[in-house]
Motif scaffolding. Structure first.
Motif, short mmCIF file in Angstrom:
data_model
loop_
_atom_site.label_atom_id
_atom_site.label_comp_id
_atom_site.label_asym_id
_atom_site.label_seq_id
_atom_site.Cartn_x
_atom_site.Cartn_y
_atom_site.Cartn_z
N ARG A 64 19.56 -11.22 119.97
CA ARG A 64 20.75 -11.80 119.35
C ARG A 64 20.45 -12.25 117.93
O ARG A 64 19.33 -12.65 117.61
CB ARG A 64 21.22 -13.04 120.12
CG ARG A 64 22.19 -12.75 121.25
CD ARG A 64 21.47 -12.47 122.46
NE ARG A 64 22.31 -12.52 123.65
CZ ARG A 64 21.90 -12.06 124.80
NH1 ARG A 64 20.70 -11.54 124.90
NH2 ARG A 64 22.67 -12.11 125.86
N ALA A 65 21.48 -12.22 117.08
CA ALA A 65 21.44 -12.86 115.75
C ALA A 65 22.22 -14.15 115.88
O ALA A 65 23.35 -14.16 116.38
CB ALA A 65 22.06 -11.96 114.69
N GLY A 76 25.68 -11.67 116.25
CA GLY A 76 25.62 -10.27 116.64
C GLY A 76 24.61 -10.08 117.76
O GLY A 76 23.84 -11.00 118.09
N THR A 78 22.12 -6.79 119.76
CA THR A 78 21.71 -5.38 119.77
C THR A 78 22.44 -4.60 120.87
O THR A 78 22.84 -3.46 120.65
CB THR A 78 20.18 -5.22 119.93
OG1 THR A 78 19.74 -5.90 121.11
CG2 THR A 78 19.45 -5.75 118.71
N LEU A 83 24.28 -5.92 115.99
CA LEU A 83 23.01 -6.26 115.35
C LEU A 83 22.12 -5.03 115.43
O LEU A 83 21.92 -4.47 116.51
CB LEU A 83 22.32 -7.44 116.05
CG LEU A 83 20.89 -7.76 115.62
CD1 LEU A 83 20.84 -8.16 114.14
CD2 LEU A 83 20.30 -8.84 116.50
N PHE A 94 17.00 -6.23 109.31
CA PHE A 94 18.18 -6.38 110.17
C PHE A 94 19.46 -6.13 109.40
O PHE A 94 19.52 -6.28 108.18
CB PHE A 94 18.22 -7.77 110.81
CG PHE A 94 18.59 -8.87 109.86
CD1 PHE A 94 19.92 -9.27 109.72
CD2 PHE A 94 17.64 -9.51 109.10
CE1 PHE A 94 20.27 -10.28 108.83
CE2 PHE A 94 17.98 -10.52 108.21
CZ PHE A 94 19.30 -10.91 108.08
N VAL A 96 23.60 -7.22 110.46
CA VAL A 96 24.46 -7.81 111.48
C VAL A 96 25.90 -7.80 110.97
O VAL A 96 26.18 -8.24 109.86
CB VAL A 96 23.99 -9.23 111.89
CG1 VAL A 96 23.99 -10.20 110.73
CG2 VAL A 96 24.83 -9.77 113.04
#
Length: 191
Positions: A64-65, A76, A78, A83, A94, A96
């Motif tokens: 996670r972001a 965001g 993945t 992300l 990265f 996002v």
């Protein structure tokens, strides 16, 4: 031995954003971690992240972001494709796509004002090497189980960067600056 989650924070040196439209959300891009960049951890030891430290984790984990390591402010992920994380010769890069939330809009405002321009990441070291022959001791993180990256207000590492991207493509000027800096570092390292 139980492994503990750790967080490291970095300065974001070139901030850019992509303005959101009806078709495209705002996007932040940069480096959450820079390889071989030494930092002091609480004046107890120094640490570097080795190239490739996140490779396994990127292939296996749903990362996670976040904003300021706050799990209530997810920017965001993945798994959802909002992300995107990749390792290159410099570090953990990265991108996002920001959600249309109060937290994301507040973050963009602070980034545009240059009040927030730093990055961080949360991880569990799964393989590390310690050098006690130097003072302070040097820890090299060879492999890490990455679980989050964050845009933050206070960094641990000064070499990270994040930017708001103003077009669908990655900001080419950031890429050019990185190449020039790497060339300069290469020349200085050969002296």
């Amino acid at each position: 031995m139980t492994r503990k989650r750790e967080m490291r924070t970095f300065n974001i040196t070139s901030l850019s954003k992509r303005d959101g439209t009806n078709e495209q959300p705002l996007m932040i891009s940069g480096y959450a971690s820079v390889f071989n960049s030494k930092t002091s951890i609480g004046d107890y030891f120094e640490e570097v992240i080795a190239p490739g430290a996140f490779a396994r984790s990127l292939a296996e984990n749903d990362v996670r972001a976040l904003f300021n390591h706050n799990w209530d402010k997810v920017l965001g992920r993945t798994k959802s494709g909002t992300l995107r994380l990749m390792e290159d010769e410099r570090g953990l890069k990265f991108e996002v796509d920001l959600p249309n939330t109060t937290a994301a809009r507040d973050l963009v405002e602070s980034m545009e004002r240059k009040d927030i321009d730093q990055c961080s990441f949360g991880f569990i070291a799964t393989e590390e090497d310690w050098n006690y022959s130097v003072e302070p001791a040097l820890r090299t993180v060879i492999e890490a189980d990455l679980f989050e990256i964050s845009v933050v207000s206070i960094p641990a590492y000064d070499d990270t960067e994040a930017a708001l991207v103003r077009s669908k493509e990655i900001d080419r000027s950031v890429e050019k600056r990185i190449k020039i800096l790497n060339q300069i570092k290469g020349v200085m390292g050969n002296e």
